[in-house]
Design a protein around this motif. Sequence first.
Motif, PDB file in Angstrom:
ATOM      1  N   HIS A  97      59.463 -28.997 -27.687  1.00 10.89           N
ATOM      2  CA  HIS A  97      59.469 -27.956 -26.656  1.00 10.89           C
ATOM      3  C   HIS A  97      59.972 -28.549 -25.344  1.00 10.89           C
ATOM      4  CE1 HIS A  97      55.804 -29.779 -25.030  1.00 10.89           C
ATOM      5  NE2 HIS A  97      55.236 -29.683 -26.219  1.00 10.89           N
ATOM      6  N   SER A  98      60.338 -27.690 -24.417  1.00 11.86           N
ATOM      7  CA  SER A  98      60.984 -28.127 -23.174  1.00 11.86           C
ATOM      8  C   SER A  98      60.043 -28.864 -22.226  1.00 11.86           C
ATOM      9  CB  SER A  98      61.574 -26.915 -22.439  1.00 11.86           C
ATOM     10  OG  SER A  98      60.559 -25.972 -22.125  1.00 11.86           O
ATOM     11  N   LYS A  99      58.750 -28.793 -22.488  1.00  7.13           N
ATOM     12  CA  LYS A  99      57.774 -29.417 -21.588  1.00  7.13           C
ATOM     13  C   LYS A  99      57.241 -30.730 -22.166  1.00  7.13           C
ATOM     14  CE  LYS A  99      56.520 -24.897 -19.783  1.00  7.13           C
ATOM     15  NZ  LYS A  99      57.492 -24.170 -20.636  1.00  7.13           N
ATOM     16  N   LYS A 100      57.969 -31.318 -23.073  1.00 16.68           N
ATOM     17  CA  LYS A 100      57.552 -32.575 -23.688  1.00 16.68           C
ATOM     18  C   LYS A 100      57.464 -33.675 -22.630  1.00 16.68           C
ATOM     19  CE  LYS A 100      58.750 -35.830 -27.375  1.00 16.68           C
ATOM     20  NZ  LYS A 100      59.695 -36.162 -28.469  1.00 16.68           N
TER      21      LYS A 100
ATOM     22  N   ALA B 153      52.383 -21.808 -27.307  1.00 12.51           N
ATOM     23  CA  ALA B 153      51.060 -22.146 -26.777  1.00 12.51           C
ATOM     24  C   ALA B 153      51.163 -22.565 -25.324  1.00 12.51           C
ATOM     25  CB  ALA B 153      50.431 -23.263 -27.601  1.00 12.51           C
ATOM     26  N   LEU B 154      52.235 -23.259 -24.985  1.00 13.13           N
ATOM     27  CA  LEU B 154      52.441 -23.667 -23.594  1.00 13.13           C
ATOM     28  C   LEU B 154      52.881 -22.476 -22.760  1.00 13.13           C
ATOM     29  CD1 LEU B 154      54.198 -27.080 -24.246  1.00 13.13           C
ATOM     30  CD2 LEU B 154      51.932 -26.736 -23.316  1.00 13.13           C
ATOM     31  N   GLY B 155      53.822 -21.693 -23.307  1.00 10.76           N
ATOM     32  CA  GLY B 155      54.263 -20.490 -22.625  1.00 10.76           C
ATOM     33  C   GLY B 155      54.635 -20.762 -21.182  1.00 10.76           C
TER      34      GLY B 155
ATOM     35  N   SER C 299      52.252 -21.142 -15.412  1.00  9.00           N
ATOM     36  CA  SER C 299      51.731 -20.574 -14.165  1.00  9.00           C
ATOM     37  C   SER C 299      50.427 -19.814 -14.419  1.00  9.00           C
ATOM     38  CB  SER C 299      52.756 -19.626 -13.538  1.00  9.00           C
ATOM     39  OG  SER C 299      53.085 -18.570 -14.435  1.00  9.00           O
ATOM     40  N   CYS C 300      49.960 -19.821 -15.658  1.00  5.43           N
ATOM     41  CA  CYS C 300      48.726 -19.104 -15.991  1.00  5.43           C
ATOM     42  C   CYS C 300      47.505 -19.864 -15.474  1.00  5.43           C
ATOM     43  CB  CYS C 300      48.616 -18.909 -17.504  1.00  5.43           C
ATOM     44  SG  CYS C 300      48.417 -20.450 -18.426  1.00  5.43           S
ATOM     45  N   LYS C 301      46.367 -19.218 -15.517  1.00  6.74           N
ATOM     46  CA  LYS C 301      45.124 -19.850 -15.101  1.00  6.74           C
ATOM     47  C   LYS C 301      44.685 -20.872 -16.151  1.00  6.74           C
ATOM     48  CE  LYS C 301      43.390 -15.828 -12.528  1.00  6.74           C
ATOM     49  NZ  LYS C 301      42.279 -14.837 -12.432  1.00  6.74           N
ATOM     50  N   PRO C 302      43.993 -21.931 -15.729  1.00  6.96           N
ATOM     51  CA  PRO C 302      43.501 -22.921 -16.699  1.00  6.96           C
ATOM     52  C   PRO C 302      42.645 -22.306 -17.801  1.00  6.96           C
ATOM     53  CG  PRO C 302      43.312 -23.776 -14.474  1.00  6.96           C
ATOM     54  CD  PRO C 302      43.730 -22.342 -14.344  1.00  6.96           C
ATOM     55  N   SER C 303      41.866 -21.267 -17.463  1.00  5.56           N
ATOM     56  CA  SER C 303      41.011 -20.627 -18.473  1.00  5.56           C
ATOM     57  C   SER C 303      41.850 -19.953 -19.550  1.00  5.56           C
ATOM     58  CB  SER C 303      40.086 -19.607 -17.809  1.00  5.56           C
ATOM     59  OG  SER C 303      40.832 -18.629 -17.105  1.00  5.56           O
ATOM     60  N   ASN C 304      42.979 -19.329 -19.155  1.00  8.92           N
ATOM     61  CA  ASN C 304      43.868 -18.694 -20.129  1.00  8.92           C
ATOM     62  C   ASN C 304      44.552 -19.742 -21.003  1.00  8.92           C
ATOM     63  OD1 ASN C 304      43.222 -16.183 -19.079  1.00  8.92           O
ATOM     64  ND2 ASN C 304      44.980 -16.135 -17.693  1.00  8.92           N
TER      65      ASN C 304
ATOM     66  N   ARG D 124      43.321 -22.642 -21.759  1.00  9.59           N
ATOM     67  CA  ARG D 124      42.292 -23.161 -22.661  1.00  9.59           C
ATOM     68  C   ARG D 124      42.158 -22.269 -23.899  1.00  9.59           C
ATOM     69  NH1 ARG D 124      37.751 -26.509 -22.225  1.00  9.59           N
ATOM     70  NH2 ARG D 124      38.286 -26.919 -20.041  1.00  9.59           N
ATOM     71  N   GLN D 125      42.219 -20.948 -23.697  1.00  9.12           N
ATOM     72  CA  GLN D 125      42.125 -20.018 -24.816  1.00  9.12           C
ATOM     73  C   GLN D 125      43.294 -20.193 -25.781  1.00  9.12           C
ATOM     74  OE1 GLN D 125      41.805 -16.079 -23.145  1.00  9.12           O
ATOM     75  NE2 GLN D 125      39.760 -16.456 -22.289  1.00  9.12           N
ATOM     76  N   ARG D 126      44.487 -20.422 -25.239  1.00  7.90           N
ATOM     77  CA  ARG D 126      45.660 -20.642 -26.093  1.00  7.90           C
ATOM     78  C   ARG D 126      45.483 -21.897 -26.938  1.00  7.90           C
ATOM     79  NH1 ARG D 126      50.567 -20.525 -21.889  1.00  7.90           N
ATOM     80  NH2 ARG D 126      50.101 -18.617 -20.752  1.00  7.90           N
ATOM     81  N   VAL D 127      45.061 -22.972 -26.293  1.00  6.37           N
ATOM     82  CA  VAL D 127      44.890 -24.248 -26.995  1.00  6.37           C
ATOM     83  C   VAL D 127      43.817 -24.127 -28.067  1.00  6.37           C
ATOM     84  CG1 VAL D 127      44.187 -26.656 -26.737  1.00  6.37           C
ATOM     85  CG2 VAL D 127      45.672 -25.610 -25.028  1.00  6.37           C
ATOM     86  N   ARG D 128      42.716 -23.461 -27.728  1.00  4.53           N
ATOM     87  CA  ARG D 128      41.634 -23.288 -28.710  1.00  4.53           C
ATOM     88  C   ARG D 128      42.131 -22.503 -29.915  1.00  4.53           C
ATOM     89  NH1 ARG D 128      37.687 -22.440 -25.576  1.00  4.53           N
ATOM     90  NH2 ARG D 128      36.471 -24.306 -26.044  1.00  4.53           N
ATOM     91  N   LYS D 129      42.955 -21.504 -29.690  1.00  6.78           N
ATOM     92  CA  LYS D 129      43.503 -20.702 -30.780  1.00  6.78           C
ATOM     93  C   LYS D 129      44.394 -21.542 -31.679  1.00  6.78           C
ATOM     94  CE  LYS D 129      46.224 -16.540 -31.718  1.00  6.78           C
ATOM     95  NZ  LYS D 129      47.001 -15.398 -31.128  1.00  6.78           N
ATOM     96  N   VAL D 130      45.230 -22.393 -31.081  1.00 12.39           N
ATOM     97  CA  VAL D 130      46.115 -23.255 -31.858  1.00 12.39           C
ATOM     98  C   VAL D 130      45.318 -24.221 -32.721  1.00 12.39           C
ATOM     99  CG1 VAL D 130      47.808 -25.132 -31.687  1.00 12.39           C
ATOM    100  CG2 VAL D 130      48.044 -23.106 -30.250  1.00 12.39           C
ATOM    101  N   ILE D 131      44.279 -24.831 -32.145  1.00 11.82           N
ATOM    102  CA  ILE D 131      43.461 -25.807 -32.874  1.00 11.82           C
ATOM    103  C   ILE D 131      42.706 -25.123 -34.011  1.00 11.82           C
ATOM    104  CG2 ILE D 131      41.458 -27.331 -32.687  1.00 11.82           C
ATOM    105  CD1 ILE D 131      42.456 -28.140 -29.944  1.00 11.82           C
ATOM    106  N   ASN D 132      42.190 -23.920 -33.767  1.00 12.25           N
ATOM    107  CA  ASN D 132      41.457 -23.209 -34.814  1.00 12.25           C
ATOM    108  C   ASN D 132      42.383 -22.796 -35.956  1.00 12.25           C
ATOM    109  OD1 ASN D 132      38.997 -23.389 -33.465  1.00 12.25           O
ATOM    110  ND2 ASN D 132      39.279 -21.443 -32.397  1.00 12.25           N
ATOM    111  N   GLU D 133      43.621 -22.396 -35.630  1.00 14.95           N
ATOM    112  CA  GLU D 133      44.572 -22.005 -36.663  1.00 14.95           C
ATOM    113  C   GLU D 133      45.041 -23.184 -37.489  1.00 14.95           C
ATOM    114  OE1 GLU D 133      47.644 -20.044 -34.512  1.00 14.95           O
ATOM    115  OE2 GLU D 133      46.574 -18.101 -34.407  1.00 14.95           O
ATOM    116  N   ALA D 134      44.974 -24.392 -36.895  1.00 12.50           N
ATOM    117  CA  ALA D 134      45.430 -25.592 -37.598  1.00 12.50           C
ATOM    118  C   ALA D 134      44.392 -26.140 -38.563  1.00 12.50           C
ATOM    119  CB  ALA D 134      45.822 -26.666 -36.581  1.00 12.50           C
ATOM    120  N   LYS D 135      43.170 -25.617 -38.534  1.00 14.75           N
ATOM    121  CA  LYS D 135      42.110 -26.135 -39.410  1.00 14.75           C
ATOM    122  C   LYS D 135      42.418 -25.822 -40.877  1.00 14.75           C
ATOM    123  CE  LYS D 135      38.315 -25.819 -36.070  1.00 14.75           C
ATOM    124  NZ  LYS D 135      37.010 -25.192 -35.770  1.00 14.75           N
TER     125      LYS D 135
END
Length: 228
Positions: free
Chosen positions: A172-175, A205-207, A210-215, A217-228
């Motif tokens: 991704h572009s933010k590597k 997931a990075l999208g 400019s989003c809030k840290p809480s938002n 965090r929700q993206r990252v949690r979703k990615v980790i849960n889907e990877a289980k």
Amino acid sequence: MKINPTKSKAVCFTRARVTEPLNYSLGGTVIPEASSCKYLGIILRSDQSWSDQVNYTVKRAWKALHFTMHILKKGNTKTKSLAYTSLVRLILEYGAACWDPYREGQINALDQVQKKAAKFAHHRNELNWETLTERRKIARICALFKAYTGERAWKAIGDRLEKPSYLSRGDHSKKIRSRKQRTDIGKYSFVNRTIQLWNQLPADALGTLSCKPSNFRQRVRKVINEAK
């Protein structure tokens, strides 16, 4: 602001086996040399190891859990769970983004506290609670997000992050460019260890950062849960 030299310590952060003595004084008072110090509740060791911090955290968490178990012997499941997440887990996770252990023995020592709490609250060892390892992983990624986006408290780390010299099709572009380390202390440090997780995140997931840290965090949690 006045500095009290009697409450100060001189610590030399180095991996060298032999070091020169630190002869610091303040107001005519010699500042004693020490191998570790506590700063904002986090124990910093001169050899840059986090073992003292992990042991200190485990000890405090067990003390808080035993107190909670004594007070809430007749409490219901919901009350016991809330007490654990509010009073004990906060101790287990304080500053964990920086001292997240990589040694199996230290990880198990922390997990034992949550397993005991699960047995106390639900009368079984395993629950649908997030593991402490997963929660620390999310905390590290979110901390790096704050550094990457230039949040004031994390700006010193963010300024040292560099883009890689090239990007492959799957990147991704933010590597962020990772750095080779010769020691485990460097290899498993907060920044180097978390850069690997950051670079593995999917682009969506990075999208927009400019989003809030809480938002985020929700993206990252979703990615980790889907990877289980």
